[in-house]
Design a protein around this motif. Structure first.
Motif, PDB file in Angstrom:
ATOM      1  N   ALA A  20       0.830  -1.209   0.000  1.00 10.61           N
ATOM      2  CA  ALA A  20       0.000   0.000   0.000  1.00 10.61           C
ATOM      3  C   ALA A  20       0.862   1.256   0.000  1.00 10.61           C
ATOM      4  O   ALA A  20       0.555   2.240  -0.683  1.00 10.61           O
ATOM      5  CB  ALA A  20      -0.934  -0.005   1.206  1.00 10.61           C
ATOM      6  N   ALA A  21       1.950   1.235   0.775  1.00  8.40           N
ATOM      7  CA  ALA A  21       2.826   2.401   0.838  1.00  8.40           C
ATOM      8  C   ALA A  21       3.499   2.661  -0.499  1.00  8.40           C
ATOM      9  O   ALA A  21       3.634   3.818  -0.927  1.00  8.40           O
ATOM     10  CB  ALA A  21       3.872   2.196   1.930  1.00  8.40           C
ATOM     11  N   ALA A  22       3.915   1.598  -1.180  1.00  6.87           N
ATOM     12  CA  ALA A  22       4.555   1.760  -2.481  1.00  6.87           C
ATOM     13  C   ALA A  22       3.596   2.388  -3.488  1.00  6.87           C
ATOM     14  O   ALA A  22       3.980   3.257  -4.280  1.00  6.87           O
ATOM     15  CB  ALA A  22       5.047   0.400  -2.983  1.00  6.87           C
ATOM     16  N   GLN A  23       2.339   1.969  -3.452  1.00  6.16           N
ATOM     17  CA  GLN A  23       1.331   2.560  -4.341  1.00  6.16           C
ATOM     18  C   GLN A  23       1.121   4.032  -4.019  1.00  6.16           C
ATOM     19  O   GLN A  23       0.965   4.862  -4.920  1.00  6.16           O
ATOM     20  CB  GLN A  23       0.014   1.792  -4.215  1.00  6.16           C
ATOM     21  CG  GLN A  23       0.069   0.378  -4.763  1.00  6.16           C
ATOM     22  CD  GLN A  23      -1.210  -0.395  -4.517  1.00  6.16           C
ATOM     23  OE1 GLN A  23      -2.045  -0.005  -3.697  1.00  6.16           O
ATOM     24  NE2 GLN A  23      -1.379  -1.501  -5.220  1.00  6.16           N
ATOM     25  N   ARG A  24       1.136   4.363  -2.729  1.00  2.20           N
ATOM     26  CA  ARG A  24       0.892   5.740  -2.306  1.00  2.20           C
ATOM     27  C   ARG A  24       1.988   6.672  -2.802  1.00  2.20           C
ATOM     28  O   ARG A  24       1.710   7.792  -3.242  1.00  2.20           O
ATOM     29  CB  ARG A  24       0.790   5.821  -0.784  1.00  2.20           C
ATOM     30  CG  ARG A  24       0.662   7.243  -0.250  1.00  2.20           C
ATOM     31  CD  ARG A  24       0.627   7.282   1.269  1.00  2.20           C
ATOM     32  NE  ARG A  24      -0.570   6.681   1.802  1.00  2.20           N
ATOM     33  CZ  ARG A  24      -0.851   6.625   3.109  1.00  2.20           C
ATOM     34  NH1 ARG A  24      -0.004   7.118   3.995  1.00  2.20           N
ATOM     35  NH2 ARG A  24      -1.965   6.068   3.526  1.00  2.20           N
ATOM     36  N   VAL A  25       3.254   6.226  -2.718  1.00  2.06           N
ATOM     37  CA  VAL A  25       4.370   7.121  -3.072  1.00  2.06           C
ATOM     38  C   VAL A  25       4.855   6.917  -4.504  1.00  2.06           C
ATOM     39  O   VAL A  25       5.779   7.590  -4.954  1.00  2.06           O
ATOM     40  CB  VAL A  25       5.547   6.942  -2.090  1.00  2.06           C
ATOM     41  CG1 VAL A  25       5.119   7.284  -0.677  1.00  2.06           C
ATOM     42  CG2 VAL A  25       6.122   5.523  -2.145  1.00  2.06           C
TER      43      VAL A  25
END
Length: 289
Positions: A20-25
């Protein structure tokens, strides 16, 4: 350490997941992992532990989180201030508005503020309190206005700036709603039930109980306010809704059948340690009327 490393760290902390964090940034998981590793090397310890429930902050991760949020938020304000000083923009505010806040008098006052200060750019972001907390911590919002605030949030200041009455909404031609003197007169009603009354559930249940009625069972269950309003205007369904959402919608009749007991506060939310510049101060004064 780099600013972006702290952004990556907070993205993982807030989402609890590398994916999820990779998608966000906007990074691959591999690139995000490398960024975190470099930050851990600089700080001298692990920031996260992997578990069955995702990424959990270590003691080191928890201890630096608030400092990281301060740096990210301050960097955002620095960029805004620098842009203004260089003449790229005369001022900018980013405001979070929940649906009820947007439809209320506060939404109109925000529009009036924009008209009064035409050289100020105002970005309005929709959402609810949980969305706003994360965005405030990341420095993406200056303030937020929300009616769904279920409790205190770490690092967030809450100030009540308004309140919103709730009642029963239905079609203007709904004779039962037109004639109702109390909630008991709607015992045979068909109901649309939403999930936006959480903080009022107890007092709503008490009103129905005092009238000798169970809580209404849903004929339709929905999270879409727009669908609810259109459905109400075209059928004999009823729904419990805030007054502001019904006031300007053609075809909807709204009645207070709780003697004013159904009311929810609307809060201004901002980061506790955020610098309040003059533009934010002026906006808050005008929102309070």
């Amino acid at each position: 350490m780099e600013h972006r490393q702290l952004v990556h760290f907070l993205a993982v902390l807030d989402s609890g997941s590398l994916t999820a964090a990779a998608q966000r940034v906007g990074l691959t998981q591999q690139a995000l992992s490398k960024s975190l590793s470099r930050l851990e090397n600089e700080l001298g310890g692990k920031l996260f532990e992997r578990g069955t429930r995702g990424m959990t902050a270590t003691r080191l991760g928890e201890s630096i989180s608030e400092y990281a949020r301060d740096i990210i938020a301050s960097a955002g304000k620095l960029r805004h201030t620098a842009s203004a000083a260089l003449g790229l923009e005369r001022g900018r505010l980013v405001v979070g508005l929940s649906p009820i806040s947007a439809a209320s008098l506060l939404g109109k006052r925000l529009t009036q503020f924009a008209q009064n200060y035409p050289n100020v750019r105002i970005d309005v972001e929709g959402g609810i309190d949980r969305d706003f907390v994360a965005a405030l911590h990341r420095g993406e919002l200056d303030i937020a206005l929300s009616s769904q605030v279920g409790g205190q949030y770490d690092g967030i200041l809450l100030e009540q700036v308004s309140s919103e009455p709730w009642g029963v909404g239905g079609c203007v031609n709904n004779q039962a709603l037109q004639d109702a003197q109390s909630i008991s007169d709607l015992a045979d009603g068909n109901w649309i039930i939403g999930r936006n009354t959480d903080l009022l559930d107890d007092i709503i249940a008490e009103t129905f109980s005092n009238a000798g009625l169970p809580m209404p069972k849903p004929g339709i269950m929905t999270t879409s306010v727009l669908f609810s309003l259109h459905a109400l205007s075209q059928s004999d369904f009823l729904a419990i809704l805030p007054q502001s959402l019904c006031r300007d919608f053609n075809g909807i009749l709204w009645r207070d059948l709780s003697d004013g007991a159904w009311i929810s506060p609307i809060y201004m939310m901002r980061r506790r340690r955020a610098h309040m510049d003059e533009l934010v101060s002026v906006l808050l004064r005008e929102l309070k009327g």
